[in-house]
Design a protein around this motif. Structure first.
Motif, PDB file in Angstrom:
ATOM      1  N   THR A   1       0.773  -1.118   0.011  1.00 15.11           N
ATOM      2  CA  THR A   1      -0.038  -0.110  -0.136  1.00 15.11           C
ATOM      3  C   THR A   1       0.883   1.359   0.105  1.00 15.11           C
ATOM      4  OG1 THR A   1       0.094  -0.043   2.512  1.00 15.11           O
ATOM      5  CG2 THR A   1      -1.767  -1.152   1.069  1.00 15.11           C
ATOM      6  N   ASP A   2       2.162   1.120   0.215  1.00 21.76           N
ATOM      7  CA  ASP A   2       2.841   2.315   0.206  1.00 21.76           C
ATOM      8  C   ASP A   2       3.358   3.081  -1.203  1.00 21.76           C
ATOM      9  OD1 ASP A   2       5.871   3.676   0.025  1.00 21.76           O
ATOM     10  OD2 ASP A   2       5.497   3.553   2.281  1.00 21.76           O
ATOM     11  N   PRO A   3       2.870   4.248  -1.333  1.00 21.28           N
ATOM     12  CA  PRO A   3       2.784   4.863  -2.792  1.00 21.28           C
ATOM     13  C   PRO A   3       4.140   4.720  -3.433  1.00 21.28           C
ATOM     14  CG  PRO A   3       2.819   6.485  -0.986  1.00 21.28           C
ATOM     15  CD  PRO A   3       2.521   5.081  -0.163  1.00 21.28           C
ATOM     16  N   SER A   4       5.465   4.318  -2.706  1.00 24.13           N
ATOM     17  CA  SER A   4       6.629   4.256  -3.454  1.00 24.13           C
ATOM     18  C   SER A   4       6.718   2.949  -3.926  1.00 24.13           C
ATOM     19  CB  SER A   4       7.688   4.684  -2.228  1.00 24.13           C
ATOM     20  OG  SER A   4       7.704   3.481  -1.093  1.00 24.13           O
ATOM     21  N   GLN A   5       5.960   2.003  -3.596  1.00 32.18           N
ATOM     22  CA  GLN A   5       6.055   0.674  -4.064  1.00 32.18           C
ATOM     23  C   GLN A   5       5.433   0.405  -5.525  1.00 32.18           C
ATOM     24  OE1 GLN A   5       8.205  -1.809  -2.101  1.00 32.18           O
ATOM     25  NE2 GLN A   5       8.882   0.585  -1.786  1.00 32.18           N
ATOM     26  N   SER A   6       6.207  -0.449  -6.470  1.00 37.16           N
ATOM     27  CA  SER A   6       5.669  -0.615  -7.749  1.00 37.16           C
ATOM     28  C   SER A   6       4.796  -1.977  -7.459  1.00 37.16           C
ATOM     29  CB  SER A   6       6.781  -0.751  -8.719  1.00 37.16           C
ATOM     30  OG  SER A   6       6.272  -1.457  -9.864  1.00 37.16           O
ATOM     31  N   HIS A   7       3.806  -1.970  -8.146  1.00 36.06           N
ATOM     32  CA  HIS A   7       2.882  -3.311  -8.173  1.00 36.06           C
ATOM     33  C   HIS A   7       3.293  -4.140  -9.411  1.00 36.06           C
ATOM     34  CE1 HIS A   7      -0.193  -2.090  -5.103  1.00 36.06           C
ATOM     35  NE2 HIS A   7       0.550  -0.755  -5.338  1.00 36.06           N
ATOM     36  N   ALA A   8       4.138  -3.704 -10.373  1.00 32.86           N
ATOM     37  CA  ALA A   8       4.563  -4.601 -11.168  1.00 32.86           C
ATOM     38  C   ALA A   8       6.012  -4.395 -11.582  1.00 32.86           C
ATOM     39  CB  ALA A   8       3.723  -4.195 -12.569  1.00 32.86           C
ATOM     40  N   PRO A   9       6.630  -5.412 -11.979  1.00 30.61           N
ATOM     41  CA  PRO A   9       7.946  -5.220 -12.696  1.00 30.61           C
ATOM     42  C   PRO A   9       8.127  -4.432 -13.842  1.00 30.61           C
ATOM     43  CG  PRO A   9       7.206  -7.361 -13.117  1.00 30.61           C
ATOM     44  CD  PRO A   9       6.042  -6.775 -12.301  1.00 30.61           C
ATOM     45  N   THR A  10       9.266  -3.825 -14.169  1.00 29.75           N
ATOM     46  CA  THR A  10       9.466  -3.209 -15.459  1.00 29.75           C
ATOM     47  C   THR A  10       9.515  -3.985 -16.493  1.00 29.75           C
ATOM     48  OG1 THR A  10      10.673  -1.458 -14.199  1.00 29.75           O
ATOM     49  CG2 THR A  10      10.833  -1.279 -16.553  1.00 29.75           C
ATOM     50  N   GLY A  11      10.174  -5.098 -16.519  1.00 30.53           N
ATOM     51  CA  GLY A  11      10.392  -6.039 -17.520  1.00 30.53           C
ATOM     52  C   GLY A  11      10.228  -7.356 -17.331  1.00 30.53           C
ATOM     53  N   VAL A  12       9.793  -8.040 -18.167  1.00 28.27           N
ATOM     54  CA  VAL A  12       9.258  -9.793 -17.870  1.00 28.27           C
ATOM     55  C   VAL A  12       9.301 -10.440 -19.263  1.00 28.27           C
ATOM     56  CG1 VAL A  12       7.656 -11.359 -17.343  1.00 28.27           C
ATOM     57  CG2 VAL A  12       7.869  -9.518 -15.631  1.00 28.27           C
ATOM     58  N   PRO A  13      10.000 -11.167 -19.463  1.00 27.98           N
ATOM     59  CA  PRO A  13      10.118 -11.981 -20.973  1.00 27.98           C
ATOM     60  C   PRO A  13       8.668 -12.382 -21.229  1.00 27.98           C
ATOM     61  CG  PRO A  13      11.876 -12.786 -19.218  1.00 27.98           C
ATOM     62  CD  PRO A  13      10.820 -12.185 -18.561  1.00 27.98           C
ATOM     63  N   GLY A  14       8.583 -11.960 -22.611  1.00 30.66           N
ATOM     64  CA  GLY A  14       7.362 -12.220 -23.223  1.00 30.66           C
ATOM     65  C   GLY A  14       6.153 -10.976 -23.134  1.00 30.66           C
ATOM     66  N   TYR A  15       6.740 -10.141 -22.418  1.00 32.00           N
ATOM     67  CA  TYR A  15       5.692  -8.888 -22.357  1.00 32.00           C
ATOM     68  C   TYR A  15       6.417  -7.655 -22.830  1.00 32.00           C
ATOM     69  CZ  TYR A  15       2.499 -11.569 -19.542  1.00 32.00           C
ATOM     70  OH  TYR A  15       1.811 -12.511 -19.017  1.00 32.00           O
ATOM     71  N   PRO A  16       6.090  -6.509 -23.503  1.00 32.33           N
ATOM     72  CA  PRO A  16       6.664  -5.347 -24.057  1.00 32.33           C
ATOM     73  C   PRO A  16       7.135  -4.708 -22.510  1.00 32.33           C
ATOM     74  CG  PRO A  16       4.664  -5.507 -25.028  1.00 32.33           C
ATOM     75  CD  PRO A  16       4.562  -6.619 -23.978  1.00 32.33           C
ATOM     76  N   LEU A  17       8.246  -3.974 -22.709  1.00 31.30           N
ATOM     77  CA  LEU A  17       8.914  -3.073 -21.554  1.00 31.30           C
ATOM     78  C   LEU A  17       7.789  -2.187 -21.046  1.00 31.30           C
ATOM     79  CD1 LEU A  17      11.411  -2.324 -20.215  1.00 31.30           C
ATOM     80  CD2 LEU A  17      11.802  -0.468 -21.505  1.00 31.30           C
ATOM     81  N   GLY A  18       7.517  -2.484 -19.559  1.00 31.90           N
ATOM     82  CA  GLY A  18       6.665  -1.684 -18.785  1.00 31.90           C
ATOM     83  C   GLY A  18       5.167  -2.147 -19.143  1.00 31.90           C
ATOM     84  N   GLU A  19       4.918  -3.334 -19.544  1.00 30.49           N
ATOM     85  CA  GLU A  19       3.724  -3.809 -19.760  1.00 30.49           C
ATOM     86  C   GLU A  19       3.355  -5.325 -19.008  1.00 30.49           C
ATOM     87  OE1 GLU A  19       1.951  -3.832 -23.774  1.00 30.49           O
ATOM     88  OE2 GLU A  19       2.808  -1.618 -24.002  1.00 30.49           O
ATOM     89  N   ALA A  20       4.292  -5.469 -18.192  1.00 31.96           N
ATOM     90  CA  ALA A  20       4.243  -6.883 -17.404  1.00 31.96           C
ATOM     91  C   ALA A  20       3.019  -6.787 -16.531  1.00 31.96           C
ATOM     92  CB  ALA A  20       5.551  -7.001 -16.808  1.00 31.96           C
ATOM     93  N   PRO A  21       2.502  -7.741 -16.212  1.00 28.65           N
ATOM     94  CA  PRO A  21       1.331  -7.921 -15.360  1.00 28.65           C
ATOM     95  C   PRO A  21       1.946  -7.774 -13.663  1.00 28.65           C
ATOM     96  CG  PRO A  21       2.018 -10.175 -15.758  1.00 28.65           C
ATOM     97  CD  PRO A  21       2.985  -9.192 -16.857  1.00 28.65           C
ATOM     98  N   ASP A  22       1.207  -7.400 -12.666  1.00 30.18           N
ATOM     99  CA  ASP A  22       1.413  -7.382 -11.378  1.00 30.18           C
ATOM    100  C   ASP A  22       2.278  -8.470 -10.825  1.00 30.18           C
ATOM    101  OD1 ASP A  22       0.093  -4.955 -11.548  1.00 30.18           O
ATOM    102  OD2 ASP A  22      -1.495  -5.261 -10.186  1.00 30.18           O
ATOM    103  N   PHE A  23       3.035  -8.454  -9.937  1.00 33.50           N
ATOM    104  CA  PHE A  23       3.588  -9.529  -9.360  1.00 33.50           C
ATOM    105  C   PHE A  23       2.636 -10.570  -8.568  1.00 33.50           C
ATOM    106  CE2 PHE A  23       6.665  -5.921  -8.549  1.00 33.50           C
ATOM    107  CZ  PHE A  23       7.668  -6.771  -9.058  1.00 33.50           C
TER     108      PHE A  23
END
Length: 507
Positions: free
Chosen positions: A389-411
């Motif tokens: 819930t902390d606003p400084s935390q990301s809910h998704a990685p920047t890069g995951v194989p099989g997804y365009p950069l910045g479009e990976a699903p949430d952890f």
């Protein structure tokens, strides 16, 4: 040209902590008979070091101290008594003479091995300096600029700390004041304290949530290599020590903010074998706030037990979680091997700011007094990253194989794991030069630690050259590769080559 501009800036920073002393001489012992007072115990006719000549001014004594430190150290200098095995290495050229042990200045039974740097020598003729000497209080620090050339254009991350590519950087100005408890003696309780204030680019990595962290978290910089203000301040270390000699072979109780325990590498430039850090170090814990006990059971075994508020979170911050910590260090009777298994953090709570669950093992082996290696392996994970819930935390990685950069699903829910291993081979060339070769492998399985779900390897060779006791120069060459995703240069490249150089001027 940039380096030339940086040098006077760095030198001016060097004089900041003593600026008022230069103007007012900190109530100097101005009209005291030096021969009768300061040199009462000096044999008749013995030469007096210029840095201790109280007829000189403060600046003159400071300059004299640097000149004196440029001379070779005496091979006949007395060796301080210790309670335990001899030091396994020489320092310099290595950053430490002891097998690693986090949370304390020195292992129990090891004397204070700090050199007396120029600021302390220059203060010795002042009333403040006399009071500090009488009470075993030390003050010193360093300035640390660097420069790098990189194959990347946007960011060197996850290389640290030199994250901004192709530039001169002001990494660290550190001011330290401390009292080291005497753990060699066993007849009385002793105490100590340690306070460090760090200014520079490296605050991006050391900052603890709830301790001046607004500089980092509340100043977004979307087009910069890292978020937050370019340069910031971090009161990095603030703790008190109590040494109790009658618990086993001696116990030190540490209360406050201290460095995370198990890493080969450290937050401070002079404490590292190389200029840059491994990826393992870049993304694990930096500091803890809590209580840690360090107990010497015998010359081979040391036990550490503690509780803290979670990695990189102040105990008063709402991201803090009560966290257990337990480590044990074993050193062989030959002094040639060291094992240091450590539960750095465990609390069974969900991810908040940097709520790591971290399990580390370090092995050190000495081939000879001139050659040793250190190997560290760890597994770290956070729980339920996507529920943060902390606003400084990301809910998704920047890069995951099989997804365009910045479009990976949430952890995914559950454990978001990473593991890695790093090896250092360290070689003393002569008393003023050492080489270090570092190789590592890192697997950020879901991208939670680096932002990219990929495997990494990095390979680094560097040298530390001690120009004098007060000045270190460190050139370095590094190559790294990301196997499953283009994790370098902000997702643009699978690999990165970097050449770096820094200087550490102690004061």
């Amino acid at each position: 040209m940039m380096f030339k501009k940086m040098l006077p800036f760095a030198l001016s920073l060097l004089l900041l902590p003593v600026g008022s002393a230069v103007a007012a001489e900190l109530a100097p012992v101005a009209h005291v008979d030096v021969s009768a007072t300061d040199l009462a115990d000096t044999p008749s006719g013995a030469p007096v070091a210029a840095s201790g000549d109280c007829s000189r001014g403060f600046v003159s004594r400071l300059a004299a101290a640097y000149r004196e430190d440029a001379q070779p150290a005496s091979p006949d200098a007395p060796v301080a008594a210790r309670r335990g095995m001899d030091s396994p290495f020489s320092s310099p050229p290595f950053p430490s003479a002891e097998w690693q042990l986090g949370g304390v200045e020195y292992p129990v039974g090891v004397p204070n091995e700090n050199a007396q740097y120029p600021l302390e020598k220059a203060l010795s003729c002042t009333s403040l300096g006399h009071w500090m000497q009488d009470n075993r209080i030390e003050t010193y620090g360093w300035i640390n600029p660097s420069m790098n050339l990189s194959s990347s254009d946007h960011t060197n991350y996850p290389l640290s700390y030199a994250t901004r590519p192709n530039r001169v950087e002001f990494d660290q100005f550190l001011f330290r004041i401390q009292r080291v408890p005497d753990t060699v003696q066993t007849d009385h309780v002793d105490w100590g304290f340690h306070f460090d204030d760090l200014y520079g680019y490296d605050y991006h990595y050391t900052t603890m949530k709830g301790v001046t962290s607004d500089q980092l978290l509340n100043h977004p910089r979307p087009n910069s290599a890292l978020n937050g203000k370019i340069y910031g301040n971090d009161p990095m270390i603030a703790y008190v020590d109590l040494y109790i000699p009658w618990v086993a072979k001696g116990m030190v109780v540490t209360v406050g903010r201290y460095l995370s325990l198990p890493d080969i590498e450290a937050q401070f430039s002079p404490n590292n074998y190389l200029l840059t850090h491994s990826i393992l170090y870049t993304v694990d814990a930096y500091t803890n706030m809590g209580v840690i006990t360090t107990t010497k059971l015998n010359d081979q075994w040391t036990l550490q037990l503690g509780v803290h508020g979670g990695d990189d979170s102040a105990v008063w911050d709402d991201t803090s979680r009560l966290t257990a910590q337990a480590c044990v260090r074993w050193v062989s009777k030959s002094n040639n091997d060291m094992l240091y298994p450590c539960v750095e953090s465990y609390n069974h709570s969900r991810q908040t700011y940097n709520n790591l669950q971290e399990f580390v093992l370090t092995w050190g082996h000495r081939f000879s007094p001139d050659v040793h290696m250190l190997t560290e392996a760890y597994r770290i994970y956070v729980r339920d990253q996507s529920l943060a819930t902390d606003p400084s935390q990301s809910h998704a990685p920047t890069g995951v194989p099989g997804y365009p950069l910045g479009e990976a699903p949430d952890f995914p829910l559950g454990h978001n794991s990473a593991f890695g291993i790093v090896n250092y081979l360290n070689i003393e060339v002569n008393p003023t030069n050492m080489l270090s070769i570092r190789n590592e492998f890192y697997n950020d399985q879901q991208g939670q630690r680096t932002g990219f779900a990929t495997r990494y390897s990095s390979h680094t060779i560097g040298m530390t050259h001690w120009v004098t006791q007060d000045l270190e120069i460190r050139p370095e060459l590094r190559y790294e590769h990301a196997y499953d995703f283009a994790a370098y240069d902000a997702g643009r490249s699978h690999h990165q080559t970097t050449a770096l150089l820094d200087a550490i001027l102690h004061y």
